[in-house]
Design an enzyme around this catalytic site. Structure first.
Site, PDB file in Angstrom:
ATOM      1  N   ARG A 122     -11.451 -42.428  -5.091  1.00 56.00           N
ATOM      2  CA  ARG A 122     -11.868 -41.795  -6.362  1.00 56.00           C
ATOM      3  C   ARG A 122     -12.839 -40.635  -6.169  1.00 56.00           C
ATOM      4  NH1 ARG A 122     -12.221 -47.332  -8.104  1.00 56.00           N
ATOM      5  NH2 ARG A 122     -10.248 -47.898  -9.061  1.00 56.00           N
ATOM      6  N   LYS A 144     -10.474 -25.519  -7.543  1.00 59.63           N
ATOM      7  CA  LYS A 144      -9.075 -25.845  -7.847  1.00 59.63           C
ATOM      8  C   LYS A 144      -8.445 -26.404  -6.580  1.00 59.63           C
ATOM      9  CE  LYS A 144      -7.730 -22.791 -11.607  1.00 59.63           C
ATOM     10  NZ  LYS A 144      -6.849 -21.679 -12.007  1.00 59.63           N
ATOM     11  N   GLU A 186      -5.675 -10.551  -3.482  1.00 62.16           N
ATOM     12  CA  GLU A 186      -6.604 -11.266  -4.373  1.00 62.16           C
ATOM     13  C   GLU A 186      -7.916 -10.479  -4.536  1.00 62.16           C
ATOM     14  OE1 GLU A 186      -5.611 -13.697  -6.179  1.00 62.16           O
ATOM     15  OE2 GLU A 186      -4.507 -15.246  -5.069  1.00 62.16           O
ATOM     16  N   LYS A 228     -15.909 -14.273  -8.469  1.00 65.17           N
ATOM     17  CA  LYS A 228     -15.320 -15.617  -8.646  1.00 65.17           C
ATOM     18  C   LYS A 228     -16.395 -16.597  -9.114  1.00 65.17           C
ATOM     19  CE  LYS A 228     -12.023 -18.846  -7.918  1.00 65.17           C
ATOM     20  NZ  LYS A 228     -10.804 -19.216  -7.227  1.00 65.17           N
ATOM     21  N   GLU A 238     -11.051 -23.582 -16.871  1.00 64.88           N
ATOM     22  CA  GLU A 238     -10.074 -22.631 -17.384  1.00 64.88           C
ATOM     23  C   GLU A 238      -9.724 -22.851 -18.850  1.00 64.88           C
ATOM     24  OE1 GLU A 238      -7.196 -21.372 -14.376  1.00 64.88           O
ATOM     25  OE2 GLU A 238      -5.737 -21.163 -15.982  1.00 64.88           O
ATOM     26  N   ARG A 242     -11.464 -17.991 -17.247  1.00 62.35           N
ATOM     27  CA  ARG A 242     -11.003 -18.227 -15.871  1.00 62.35           C
ATOM     28  C   ARG A 242      -9.516 -17.876 -15.717  1.00 62.35           C
ATOM     29  NH1 ARG A 242     -12.333 -23.053 -11.522  1.00 62.35           N
ATOM     30  NH2 ARG A 242     -10.982 -22.180  -9.911  1.00 62.35           N
ATOM     31  N   ASN A 246      -5.807 -15.309 -13.034  1.00 61.31           N
ATOM     32  CA  ASN A 246      -4.383 -15.543 -12.833  1.00 61.31           C
ATOM     33  C   ASN A 246      -3.542 -14.282 -13.026  1.00 61.31           C
ATOM     34  OD1 ASN A 246      -2.615 -18.279 -12.735  1.00 61.31           O
ATOM     35  ND2 ASN A 246      -4.810 -18.657 -12.919  1.00 61.31           N
ATOM     36  N   HIS A 249      -0.134 -14.026 -11.468  1.00 63.49           N
ATOM     37  CA  HIS A 249       0.213 -15.338 -10.909  1.00 63.49           C
ATOM     38  C   HIS A 249       1.382 -16.021 -11.632  1.00 63.49           C
ATOM     39  CE1 HIS A 249      -3.469 -14.729  -8.722  1.00 63.49           C
ATOM     40  NE2 HIS A 249      -3.431 -15.913  -8.149  1.00 63.49           N
ATOM     41  N   HIS A 253       3.829 -17.066  -9.026  1.00 66.08           N
ATOM     42  CA  HIS A 253       4.214 -18.452  -8.742  1.00 66.08           C
ATOM     43  C   HIS A 253       5.722 -18.632  -8.916  1.00 66.08           C
ATOM     44  CE1 HIS A 253      -0.128 -20.104  -9.513  1.00 66.08           C
ATOM     45  NE2 HIS A 253       0.021 -19.602  -8.313  1.00 66.08           N
ATOM     46  N   HIS A 266       1.569 -16.139  -0.718  1.00 64.80           N
ATOM     47  CA  HIS A 266       0.988 -16.169  -2.056  1.00 64.80           C
ATOM     48  C   HIS A 266       0.459 -14.784  -2.467  1.00 64.80           C
ATOM     49  CE1 HIS A 266      -1.136 -17.691  -5.552  1.00 64.80           C
ATOM     50  NE2 HIS A 266      -2.244 -17.149  -5.105  1.00 64.80           N
TER      51      HIS A 266
HETATM   52  P1  NAD Z   1      -2.467 -20.349   4.447  1.00 66.19           P
HETATM   53  O1  NAD Z   1      -3.440 -21.407   4.218  1.00 66.19           O
HETATM   54  O2  NAD Z   1      -1.029 -20.725   4.581  1.00 66.19           O
HETATM   55  O3  NAD Z   1      -2.929 -19.515   5.717  1.00 66.19           O
HETATM   56  C1  NAD Z   1      -2.147 -18.433   6.129  1.00 66.19           C
HETATM   57  C2  NAD Z   1      -1.725 -18.552   7.609  1.00 66.19           C
HETATM   58  O4  NAD Z   1      -2.819 -18.137   8.424  1.00 66.19           O
HETATM   59  C3  NAD Z   1      -1.357 -19.938   8.041  1.00 66.19           C
HETATM   60  O5  NAD Z   1      -0.319 -19.875   8.968  1.00 66.19           O
HETATM   61  C4  NAD Z   1      -2.649 -20.425   8.705  1.00 66.19           C
HETATM   62  O6  NAD Z   1      -2.424 -21.447   9.633  1.00 66.19           O
HETATM   63  C5  NAD Z   1      -3.112 -19.167   9.368  1.00 66.19           C
HETATM   64  N1  NAD Z   1      -4.546 -19.056   9.627  1.00 66.19           N
HETATM   65  C6  NAD Z   1      -5.549 -19.485   8.861  1.00 66.19           C
HETATM   66  N2  NAD Z   1      -6.714 -19.041   9.340  1.00 66.19           N
HETATM   67  C7  NAD Z   1      -6.438 -18.355  10.460  1.00 66.19           C
HETATM   68  C8  NAD Z   1      -7.217 -17.640  11.389  1.00 66.19           C
HETATM   69  N3  NAD Z   1      -8.529 -17.502  11.233  1.00 66.19           N
HETATM   70  N4  NAD Z   1      -6.605 -17.068  12.444  1.00 66.19           N
HETATM   71  C9  NAD Z   1      -5.249 -17.160  12.579  1.00 66.19           C
HETATM   72  N5  NAD Z   1      -4.448 -17.774  11.717  1.00 66.19           N
HETATM   73  C10 NAD Z   1      -5.040 -18.363  10.650  1.00 66.19           C
HETATM   74  O7  NAD Z   1      -2.499 -19.252   3.268  1.00 66.19           O
HETATM   75  P2  NAD Z   1      -3.698 -18.607   2.443  1.00 66.19           P
HETATM   76  O8  NAD Z   1      -3.232 -17.252   2.096  1.00 66.19           O
HETATM   77  O9  NAD Z   1      -4.996 -18.792   3.087  1.00 66.19           O
HETATM   78  O10 NAD Z   1      -3.719 -19.490   1.119  1.00 66.19           O
HETATM   79  C11 NAD Z   1      -2.621 -19.515   0.253  1.00 66.19           C
HETATM   80  C12 NAD Z   1      -2.681 -20.794  -0.550  1.00 66.19           C
HETATM   81  O11 NAD Z   1      -3.873 -20.809  -1.315  1.00 66.19           O
HETATM   82  C13 NAD Z   1      -1.534 -20.949  -1.520  1.00 66.19           C
HETATM   83  O12 NAD Z   1      -1.030 -22.253  -1.450  1.00 66.19           O
HETATM   84  C14 NAD Z   1      -2.177 -20.709  -2.862  1.00 66.19           C
HETATM   85  O13 NAD Z   1      -1.537 -21.399  -3.902  1.00 66.19           O
HETATM   86  C15 NAD Z   1      -3.553 -21.203  -2.638  1.00 66.19           C
HETATM   87  N6  NAD Z   1      -4.569 -20.621  -3.525  1.00 66.19           N
HETATM   88  C16 NAD Z   1      -5.447 -21.469  -4.112  1.00 66.19           C
HETATM   89  C17 NAD Z   1      -6.433 -20.970  -4.918  1.00 66.19           C
HETATM   90  C18 NAD Z   1      -7.452 -21.899  -5.523  1.00 66.19           C
HETATM   91  O14 NAD Z   1      -8.230 -21.461  -6.354  1.00 66.19           O
HETATM   92  N7  NAD Z   1      -7.488 -23.146  -5.105  1.00 66.19           N
HETATM   93  C19 NAD Z   1      -6.554 -19.582  -5.119  1.00 66.19           C
HETATM   94  C20 NAD Z   1      -5.651 -18.744  -4.498  1.00 66.19           C
HETATM   95  C21 NAD Z   1      -4.657 -19.275  -3.685  1.00 66.19           C
HETATM   96  N1  GLY Z   2      -7.351 -18.573  -8.229  1.00 68.31           N
HETATM   97  C1  GLY Z   2      -7.474 -18.776  -9.616  1.00 68.31           C
HETATM   98  C2  GLY Z   2      -8.628 -19.640  -9.985  1.00 68.31           C
HETATM   99  O1  GLY Z   2      -9.340 -20.120  -9.143  1.00 68.31           O
HETATM  100  O2  GLY Z   2      -8.850 -19.870 -11.136  1.00 68.31           O
END
Ligand code: NAD
Ligand code: GLY
Length: 364
Positions: A122, A144, A186, A228, A238, A242, A246, A249, A253, A266
């Site tokens: 939890r 998120k 972003e 942010k 949101e 917030r 998006n 997005h 998405h 992404h």
């Molecule tokens: P990712 O986590 O897939 O990382 C991208 C690639 O880079 C992967 O292959 C990873 O292994 C590699 N990598 C990571 N750090 C590295 C480093 N320092 N050196 C070499 N390789 C490295 O992708 P991302 O772009 O970081 O994140 C995308 C994800 O984040 C999506 O799933 C998206 O939906 C999510 N997201 C979430 C939020 C949120 O608010 N929670 C906001 C935006 C995006």
């Molecule tokens: N990446 C969108 C949010 O965090 O609200």
């Protein structure tokens, strides 16, 4: 470059964001946030070999017991099976409610790790150590967490704030160029929705960012996190503003799930989706054509796609109908009145949306 500390102000759930070089080698900030001398570090098969040992060595030297959980890499693994493998590891090692889960990696590791932390027993303490530009400017901040569902991106998840975000900018040295560019999408988003002066700066400094100029990257990360943190502090769950984060997005998405998770990054989907949002804003008479071209040029300068794939209008509309901003069955979109001024609305022309999805996607 000195370490910068920002704060996400959420009353008793407030937390610091530390941004600086070499932070993963300095365990002090992490140690200060542990509830017990046990952590589970969740990473993946790419980031693990690069940074896991370095990170864990520092905290273990202070008597902290660290469980290492290494996930398969990639958006295609942001699902129930991978999440469950985290629970398997936590349970097998008898992790407790005071064990801190630390996500070391990009947004995928952060989103899965955060959801695991939100739900294991939890809720256990959570720390984000983002290693991609995208994660350092966006996903690690704001709480998120989620996994994907075949019917929609990030559909299963929770709002769950970390206790600390530790962004070591030196980890970006090893980031593949395509991933760096995806993160810039972003960064551009903050300029588009609320900071026209930042857009000017990005136009003037895109070459430095792509060359990984440390000062330029640090400025972009700090400025993005300031935005942010401010948005999240004002609307954690949101209910209102917030949603502006998006921009692009709803389209993005749809692109990600439409082409199959992982085929478009992404950030790439967000860039192409933001151009669609700008096109619709322009056709609705709100945004000048010259501004749409400016947006397109900025994404192109960042080597990002500006034309979304041809999924077909019907498929786009079906996928966009699964968006989390949908209210009473109506899709709501983030549109632009001007550069630096976004708003959320369900009052858009559906004919114009269909026109944009038909004319501004595919190879053109
Ligand atoms: P990712 O986590 O897939 O990382 C991208 C690639 O880079 C992967 O292959 C990873 O292994 C590699 N990598 C990571 N750090 C590295 C480093 N320092 N050196 C070499 N390789 C490295 O992708 P991302 O772009 O970081 O994140 C995308 C994800 O984040 C999506 O799933 C998206 O939906 C999510 N997201 C979430 C939020 C949120 O608010 N929670 C906001 C935006 C995006
Ligand atoms: N990446 C969108 C949010 O965090 O609200």
């Amino acid at each position: 470059m000195p370490t910068r500390t920002l704060n996400v102000s959420l009353a008793e759930r407030s937390y610091p964001i530390l941004i600086g070089e070499g932070l993963i080698d300095d365990p002090r900030s992490v140690l200060a946030h542990l509830a017990q001398k046990r952590v589970a570090v969740v990473t993946n098969t790419t980031v693990g070999p690069l940074y896991l040992r370095r990170f864990v060595r520092g905290i273990e030297a202070h008597g902290v017991q660290a469980l290492e959980v290494v996930l398969p890499d990639g958006e295609a693994h942001k699902n129930w099976q991978t999440l469950n493998s985290v629970f398997d590891a936590l349970l097998a090692a008898r992790c407790e409610r005071a064990t801190t889960l630390i996500a070391l990696g990009g947004g995928v590791v952060g989103d899965i790790g955060g959801f695991a932390a939100a739900t294991y027993q939890r809720g256990i303490p959570f720390i984000q150590v983002p290693t991609t530009l995208l994660a350092q400017v966006d996903s690690s901040v704001g709480g998120k967490t989620a996994i994907n569902h075949p019917l929609g991106k990030n559909m299963i998840g929770a709002f769950y704030q970390p206790r600390l975000v530790l962004a070591d900018t030196a980890t970006l040295d090893s980031l593949p160029e395509r991933e760096l560019c995806a993160g810039i999408a972003e960064v551009v988003k903050y300029g588009l929705i609320r900071d026209a002066a930042f857009l000017d700066w990005l136009e003037a400094n895109m070459t430095r960012l792509l060359a990984r100029d440390r000062e330029a990257l640090a400025y972009a990360i700090v400025r993005s996190c300031e935005h942010k943190a401010e948005v999240v502090a004002g609307d954690e769950r949101e209910a209102a503003d917030r949603a502006l984060l998006n921009l692009g997005h709803t389209f993005g998405h749809a692109i990600e799930s439409g082409v199959g998770y992982g085929a478009w990054l992404h950030g790439e989907a967000v860039a192409a989706g933001s151009v669609l949002a700008a096109e619709l804003s322009c056709r609705m008479g709100m945004l000048a054509r010259a501004d749409v071209e400016r947006i397109r040029a900025l994404f192109q300068a960042a080597h990002l796609p500006t034309r979304a794939p041809a999924l077909g209008v019907e498929r786009y509309l079906e996928l966009m109908g699964h968006d989390k901003k949908v209210r009473a069955g109506r899709v709501r979109l983030v549109l632009l009145r001007a550069l630096g001024a976004a708003f959320v609305t369900a009052e858009f022309s559906h004919d114009m949306l269909a026109e944009v999805l038909s004319h501004c996607t595919g190879n053109g």
